[in-house]
Structures are given as structure tokens and as C-alpha cells.
Design an enzyme around this catalytic site. Structure first.
Site, PDB file in Angstrom:
ATOM      1  N   LYS A  85     -10.063  43.995 -44.529  1.00 57.48           N
ATOM      2  CA  LYS A  85     -10.261  42.629 -45.161  1.00 57.48           C
ATOM      3  C   LYS A  85     -12.051  42.293 -45.334  1.00 57.48           C
ATOM      4  O   LYS A  85     -12.248  42.771 -46.589  1.00 57.48           O
ATOM      5  CB  LYS A  85      -9.271  41.469 -45.599  1.00 57.48           C
ATOM      6  CG  LYS A  85      -7.697  41.555 -45.706  1.00 57.48           C
ATOM      7  CD  LYS A  85      -7.030  40.788 -46.186  1.00 57.48           C
ATOM      8  CE  LYS A  85      -7.060  39.728 -45.334  1.00 57.48           C
ATOM      9  NZ  LYS A  85      -6.402  39.753 -43.845  1.00 57.48           N
ATOM     10  N   ASP A 138     -15.442  37.928 -38.808  1.00 61.53           N
ATOM     11  CA  ASP A 138     -15.603  38.890 -40.152  1.00 61.53           C
ATOM     12  C   ASP A 138     -17.343  38.272 -40.518  1.00 61.53           C
ATOM     13  O   ASP A 138     -17.722  38.868 -41.147  1.00 61.53           O
ATOM     14  CB  ASP A 138     -14.715  38.510 -40.854  1.00 61.53           C
ATOM     15  CG  ASP A 138     -13.185  39.576 -40.763  1.00 61.53           C
ATOM     16  OD1 ASP A 138     -13.335  40.803 -40.971  1.00 61.53           O
ATOM     17  OD2 ASP A 138     -12.667  39.528 -41.158  1.00 61.53           O
ATOM     18  N   PRO A 197       5.937  49.403 -49.244  1.00 65.21           N
ATOM     19  CA  PRO A 197       5.764  48.611 -48.432  1.00 65.21           C
ATOM     20  C   PRO A 197       3.794  47.609 -49.170  1.00 65.21           C
ATOM     21  O   PRO A 197       3.733  46.332 -49.562  1.00 65.21           O
ATOM     22  CB  PRO A 197       4.272  48.540 -46.646  1.00 65.21           C
ATOM     23  CG  PRO A 197       5.433  50.211 -46.979  1.00 65.21           C
ATOM     24  CD  PRO A 197       5.777  50.807 -48.117  1.00 65.21           C
ATOM     25  N   LYS A 209       2.130  55.563 -58.880  1.00 63.13           N
ATOM     26  CA  LYS A 209       3.481  55.162 -57.971  1.00 63.13           C
ATOM     27  C   LYS A 209       2.580  54.112 -58.519  1.00 63.13           C
ATOM     28  O   LYS A 209       3.733  52.765 -58.192  1.00 63.13           O
ATOM     29  CB  LYS A 209       3.664  55.841 -56.970  1.00 63.13           C
ATOM     30  CG  LYS A 209       5.180  55.377 -56.687  1.00 63.13           C
ATOM     31  CD  LYS A 209       5.665  56.061 -55.890  1.00 63.13           C
ATOM     32  CE  LYS A 209       7.937  55.857 -55.570  1.00 63.13           C
ATOM     33  NZ  LYS A 209       8.002  56.561 -55.046  1.00 63.13           N
ATOM     34  N   CYS A 249     -27.316  35.554 -22.587  1.00 61.72           N
ATOM     35  CA  CYS A 249     -26.753  34.698 -22.431  1.00 61.72           C
ATOM     36  C   CYS A 249     -25.973  34.534 -21.017  1.00 61.72           C
ATOM     37  O   CYS A 249     -27.111  34.451 -20.175  1.00 61.72           O
ATOM     38  CB  CYS A 249     -26.028  34.413 -23.865  1.00 61.72           C
ATOM     39  SG  CYS A 249     -25.601  32.825 -23.388  1.00 61.72           S
ATOM     40  N   GLU A 307     -22.106  25.484 -12.219  1.00 58.00           N
ATOM     41  CA  GLU A 307     -20.619  26.177 -13.809  1.00 58.00           C
ATOM     42  C   GLU A 307     -19.950  26.949 -13.151  1.00 58.00           C
ATOM     43  O   GLU A 307     -18.507  26.507 -13.149  1.00 58.00           O
ATOM     44  CB  GLU A 307     -21.001  26.608 -15.187  1.00 58.00           C
ATOM     45  CG  GLU A 307     -19.643  27.975 -15.647  1.00 58.00           C
ATOM     46  CD  GLU A 307     -19.998  28.237 -16.435  1.00 58.00           C
ATOM     47  OE1 GLU A 307     -19.287  29.020 -17.527  1.00 58.00           O
ATOM     48  OE2 GLU A 307     -21.936  28.879 -17.443  1.00 58.00           O
ATOM     49  N   ARG A 345     -24.195  26.119 -22.453  1.00 60.22           N
ATOM     50  CA  ARG A 345     -24.619  24.791 -22.250  1.00 60.22           C
ATOM     51  C   ARG A 345     -25.669  24.753 -20.755  1.00 60.22           C
ATOM     52  O   ARG A 345     -25.699  23.539 -21.032  1.00 60.22           O
ATOM     53  CB  ARG A 345     -23.122  24.315 -21.708  1.00 60.22           C
ATOM     54  CG  ARG A 345     -21.884  23.808 -22.954  1.00 60.22           C
ATOM     55  CD  ARG A 345     -20.772  23.402 -22.518  1.00 60.22           C
ATOM     56  NE  ARG A 345     -20.056  22.700 -23.205  1.00 60.22           N
ATOM     57  CZ  ARG A 345     -19.070  23.250 -23.523  1.00 60.22           C
ATOM     58  NH1 ARG A 345     -19.232  24.343 -23.419  1.00 60.22           N
ATOM     59  NH2 ARG A 345     -18.059  22.936 -24.415  1.00 60.22           N
ATOM     60  N   HIS A 388     -28.454  34.954 -28.098  1.00 61.94           N
ATOM     61  CA  HIS A 388     -27.433  35.996 -28.810  1.00 61.94           C
ATOM     62  C   HIS A 388     -28.369  36.706 -29.339  1.00 61.94           C
ATOM     63  O   HIS A 388     -27.586  36.326 -31.135  1.00 61.94           O
ATOM     64  CB  HIS A 388     -26.531  35.566 -29.051  1.00 61.94           C
ATOM     65  CG  HIS A 388     -24.947  34.620 -28.048  1.00 61.94           C
ATOM     66  ND1 HIS A 388     -24.394  35.510 -27.780  1.00 61.94           N
ATOM     67  CD2 HIS A 388     -25.242  33.829 -27.307  1.00 61.94           C
ATOM     68  CE1 HIS A 388     -23.724  35.168 -26.748  1.00 61.94           C
ATOM     69  NE2 HIS A 388     -24.810  33.572 -26.515  1.00 61.94           N
ATOM     70  N   GLU A 392     -27.910  39.379 -30.571  1.00 66.19           N
ATOM     71  CA  GLU A 392     -26.711  40.375 -31.298  1.00 66.19           C
ATOM     72  C   GLU A 392     -26.472  39.924 -32.505  1.00 66.19           C
ATOM     73  O   GLU A 392     -25.708  40.723 -33.839  1.00 66.19           O
ATOM     74  CB  GLU A 392     -25.510  40.881 -30.431  1.00 66.19           C
ATOM     75  CG  GLU A 392     -25.179  39.798 -29.793  1.00 66.19           C
ATOM     76  CD  GLU A 392     -25.048  38.731 -28.554  1.00 66.19           C
ATOM     77  OE1 GLU A 392     -24.612  38.089 -28.245  1.00 66.19           O
ATOM     78  OE2 GLU A 392     -26.000  39.374 -28.575  1.00 66.19           O
TER      79      GLU A 392
END
EC number: 6.3.4.2
Length: 551
Positions: free
Chosen positions: A19, A73, A191, A224, A382, A406, A462, A507, A509
């Protein structure tokens, strides 16, 4: 609002049938014809956003310019549209209920009983309408599958919306799956019949059916499906699995989808300008060389967790006309130097991915060490930049047991530490998020790769490089080539004297586009190609290999 056209994309039979890519491809095709298009995703989960969700459950969290943590998405949408989207483009059940309940607590409903209809559905419709201002076409994808209980308020809202804005201004597109049953030797339409029937029971009659299949859908099958789906045969659009994501717009254009949509919406159909896109697809298919990049992460069983990285590497490969073969490496499997050397030997480049938590950290550190010592091109994203700083601090700068707080709150050398304004804050919407400016130091690798003095990049973190250690790290040979404009925050770290070793706190990307590869990825893949050529490792791509994309 009446001048804007609205297209709602639903899905049936199974999830993950395309979708999102279908909606993104349609948006790209309409934009190629001169229309102003925006895309939107409705996610029916109760989380306010996916920011704290496990990547194995949700996949990548895509960050927008305005700092929204959204569904992956939206990455498809931005890459296909080549435009930045914002937080209005991702709507979750949780965010809708949060807004409605907040209004109820403030007394905005004047004591009325708050219900799904009309209060929840009205809020959903309002978010569609707000996105449609100043746009010609809004394409909204409804997450999940028709029949899911979670999706019902969204389906009811889009049913009502057609009456609110006028029937001629709304189009329903349903994406369904037509499976091939090996034992019967044929495609089965049942279906899809049940899926469209369920949609009609909810008051929505699809205008167009996009039918996914792993092989061509013949005319008899289309007739069909049209009969039982109550649409014209021409409104049944076949969507066979494609070699790459970027073939999908051309495939749907060839099936007449965009022309059909404009016809049904009563809009003019100027010619689609697809020359650049066709050139991109030719480059992707025509690559005669291949480089291998070792990709180091801890969620590698679900590559959707790093979807934008995969696509950014593909964009850069297209720019260099090479195929980038990804060698996924579980960071937990290379936690000692010998294991890392054995596993990474022969890679043309090493890319250390982002992530949170302590698991697999030592393996990532060993990957950075291998790249530094062997002269292999390195790109850290990152956490991947922070890893490079930790490794350098330990093994070059002499800061024994250096670490990030961290992972080790008691480390004697906290070269990576939490940002002061985040101390004591709960998880969820508390990170440095969205686009921030980065000033590049002239004469550095970063400045050469970008060809700019100031860039804007998206963040989701962070922790930062601890300024108390910047001087000692720089004296040992690390170069902090990108910082915030005030110089307080490190954005990019690199190594002098290395062929290509760079890490970004942001980031990159998220901003790479098929026709405009991100400079860091383009530079990295170029360095990998150079390393492969120098070592005599450049090979031809394996015959018949696909990237797993589907429409």
C-alpha cells in the site's frame, strides 16, 4: 477545501502488500504531471507515535524535518515525492484519542458524551483537511487490513469524508493480493472478492483496484475481479512484483494508473515527465560493478529496521553505477578483535548503524577498530559516530575503559554523555529530534563531501560527545569537522590520514533521495569503490539478483 482532491488507499487480504509504495508511486506520478501532492499515513495502533516501539515489531522510525517520529512509509513518500513531509502526514489512533481526551478534559465539548462517532471521526477528518490546504491532491494510506477492528474509525471517517467534500473530489483505491496456488496452477481471485465485499459492507465502494501478484494477471482474471469488485475492467490495475522499488512507478504508469486517477477525478492529464526517473532505473539495472559493504547492527533479522539506510546506499550506488551488496553482520558476533577481523576481512566498506541500549556495543567498537586500522572506508550513523569516538579514545588517545554513560554510568572516561537538558527525563518524545544546522570546518573530508559551509540534518538521539574530552581527542588525531553553529555540539567526527573515516551524530539516510543521493552516502560508496579497485575486488553483480522490492 473543495478544490483539493483526496485519494484514500486501503489494503486487503494480508498486510505488507505494498500500500505504501503504491501510494508513494501514485504521488510521484501525479507530481510528474505538474500537480502539488502530499501524502499521509493513518496508523491504527494506540501508541501516540512509534518512537518507543521495538524495531522488530514496527521497523524503522522515520524522523521528519519538524521532528516527528513516524512510520517508515513516510520515508517512501519523501523519497518518491522528493519533498519533505511533516508531523501531519502521520496520524495514529493514539494521537487522535490523546487530542480528543485532552479536549474533553478542558471542557471543550461542553459536557457532551464523547464517542467514536462523531468526536473521533471528526478529529480524523480534520487532520485530512488540514493537510489539504495549498495542495492539489492528498493521498492518504490507511494502515492495516480491511476487517481489522483497529482500522474501523479511520474507514468510517473516510466514508463520511466523501460526503463532506463532495463525491467528485474523493477517490478510493484498494490494494489487494491475488495469490498463485501452486497445486491448482492458477491465480485465485477469491481473497480479493472477499476483501472488496468487506469494504463495501463498511460503506466504501472502491473506484480502483490495484492487484498485487507474483506473475502477470491476464485479462480473464481482471474481468473476474472487476465483476465481483463492482468496477470497470480498466479500473483493475495489475501490479506484478518489481525488481526494485523504483521500477514500481514506471510499472503502474504503464498500466495506466495515473491517467485513470486523473480521469476519475475530472482533472486534466498533462504528459508525465519521467525521463530522470527512467534514467535512474536504467542505472540501477545496468550496474556492471559491485562493491560489498559490511553493515553492522543488532536488528539485522528485520532489515526494515534500517530501511532508509538500505535505500540511501542504493541511491549512492546508482550515482556511481555500481551495485552495493550488503553483508549484514550481527554486532554480537564480532565482540573480540579476531572475530571482527575474520568476519570483516574483504569488505570494501564498513557501516556501523544507529541504535539504543548496550547489547552488541563491543562488536560495533571492534568494527570501528577494524576499519580504522585496516584503512577500510567507514561510515558511522548516530551511535555509529559515538562508537568511533569511544574506540578512538580507548585505543589511540589512551583513555582506558572510555565509554558512553548510556552503557556504563561508572566509566572513568565518559567521552559520550547525555545532554544536560535530558537528565531525569522519561522516554518518549524527549530526544533531540528533527532538523538542526551543522557548520562544517573548511578543508575537512566533510566539507569536501558536502561542498557547503552549513548543512541541515535530522537528529534522533539523547547522547552527545562530551566537550570535556574534545581537546584530548583532537590532539590524538580525531577531527570534529561538523558542529552546531555555536560550536557546543559535535555533529561530525572524522580521522585525518584515513582514506575515508567519518561519522555523523545525525541521520543522513533520512534525507537521501533517488535522484539526489545524500553526499555522505555518495562519498562513502565512492570510497568503497576506490578501495575495491585498489584491491582488485570489483566484481560483476550476480545474475538475476533482485533487491526484494515489490509493488
Amino acid at each position: 477545501m473543495s478544490g483539493t482532491k483526496y485519494i484514500f488507499v486501503t489494503g486487503g487480504v494480508v498486510s505488507s502488500i505494498g500500500k505504501g509504495t503504491s501510494a508513494a508511486a501514485l504521488g510521484m506520478l501525479l507530481k510528474s504531471r505538474g500537480y502539488r501532492v502530499v501524502l499521509q499515513k493513518f496508523d491504527p495502533y494506540i501508541n501516540v507515535d512509534p518512537g518507543t516501539m521495538n524495531p522488530y515489531q514496527h521497523g524503522e522510525v522515520f524522523v521528519t524535518e519538524d521532528g516527528a517520529e513516524t512510520d517508515l512509509d513516510l520515508g517512501h513518500y519523501e523519497r518518491f515525492l522528493d519533498e519533505n513531509l511533516g508531523r501531519l502526514s502521520n496520524v495514529t489512533t493514539g494521537s487522535v484519542y490523546w487530542e480528543v481526551i485532552s479536549r474533553e478534559r478542558r471542557g471543550d465539548y461542553l459536557g457532551a458524551t464523547v464517542q467514536v462517532i462523531p468526536h473521533i471521526t471528526n478529529e480524523i477528518k480534520a487532520r485530512i483537511g488540514r493537510l489539504g490546504r495549498e495542495k492539489d491532491v492528498v493521498i492518504t494510506e490507511i494502515g492495516g487490513t480491511v476487517g481489522d477492528i483497529e482500522s474501523q474509525p479511520f474507514l468510517e471517517a473516510i466514508r463520511q469524508f466523501r460526503n463532506d467534500v463532495g463525491r467528485k473530489n474523493v477517490l478510493y483505491v484498494h490494494v489487494s493480493y491475488v495469490p498463485y496456488i501452486e497445486a491448482a496452477g492458477e491465480l485465485k481471485t477469491k481473497p480479493t472478492q472477499h476483501s472488496t465485499q468487506r469494504l463495501r459492507e463498511m460503506g466504501i465502494s472502491p473506484d480502483i483496484l490495484i492487484c498485487r501478484a507474483d506473475r502477470p494477471i491476464g485479462e480473464e482474471i481482471r474481468r473476474k475481479i472487476a465483476l465481483f469488485g463492482d468496477v470497470e475492467v480498466d479500473s483493475v490495475i495489475p501490479a506484478q512484483d518489481a525488481p526494485t522499488l523504483y521500477d514500481i512507478p514506471l510499472s503502474l504508469h504503464g498500466s495506466g494508473l495515473d491517467a485513470l486517477v486523473l480521469e476519475k477525478l475530472g482533472l486534466p492529464a498533462p504528459p508525465a515527465r519521467l525521463e530522470e526517473w527512467r534514467g535512474l532505473v536504467r542505472r540501477l539495472h545496468g550496474a556492471e560493478r559491485e562493491v560489498r559493504v559490511a553493515v553492522i547492527g543488532k536488528y539485522i533479522r528485520l532489515q526494515d529496521a534500517y530501511l532508509s539506510v538500505v535505500e540511501a546506499l542504493r541511491h549512492a550506488g546508482g550515482a556511481h553505477e555500481v551495485r552495493v551488496e550488503l553483508d549484514w553482520v550481527d554486532s554480537e558476533q564480532i565482540s573480540d578483535p579476531e572475530a571482527a577481523r575474520e568476519r570483516l576481512r574483504g569488505a570494501d566498506g564498513v557501516l556501523v548503524l544507529h541504535g539504543f541500549g548496550q547489547r552488541g556495543i563491543e562488536g560495533k567498537i571492534e568494527a570501528a577498530r577494524y576499519a580504522r586500522e585496516s584503512g577500510t572506508p567507514y561510515l558511522g550513523l548516530c551511535l555509529g559516530m559515538q562508537i568511533a569516538v569511544i574506540e578512538f579514545a580507548r585505543n589511540v588517545a589512551g583513555l582506558e575503559m572510555a565509554n558512553s554513560t548510556e552503557f556504563d554510568e561508572e566509566t572513568p572516561h565518559p567521552v559520550i554523555d547525555i545532554m544536560p537538558d535530558q537528565v531525569g527525563v522519561e522516554m518518549g518524545g524527549t530526544m533531540r529530534l528533527g532538523s538542526y544546522p551543522c557548520r562544517l570546518r573548511p578543508g575537512t573530508l566533510a566539507a569536501r563531501v558536502y561542498g557547503a559551509e552549513v548543512v541541515h540534518e535530522r537528529h534522533r538521539h539523547r547522547y552527545e560527545v562530551n566537550n570535556a574530552y574534545r581537546e584530548v581527542l583532537e590532539e590524538a588525531g580525531m577531527v570534529f569537522s561538523g558542529t552546531s553553529p555555536d560550536g557546543r555540539l559535535v555533529e561530525i567526527a572524522e580521522l585525518a590520514g584515513h582514506p575515508f573515516f567519518i561519522g555523523s551524530q545525525f541521520h543522513p539516510e533520512f534525507k537521501s533521495r533517488p535522484l539526489r543521493p545524500h553526499p555522505l552516502f555518495r562519498g562513502f560508496v565512492g570510497a568503497c569503490l576506490g578501495a575495491a579497485e585498489e584491491a582488485g575486488r570489483v566484481t560483476a553483480p550476480a545474475a538475476g539478483r533482485k533487491d526484494g522490492a515489490s509493488g
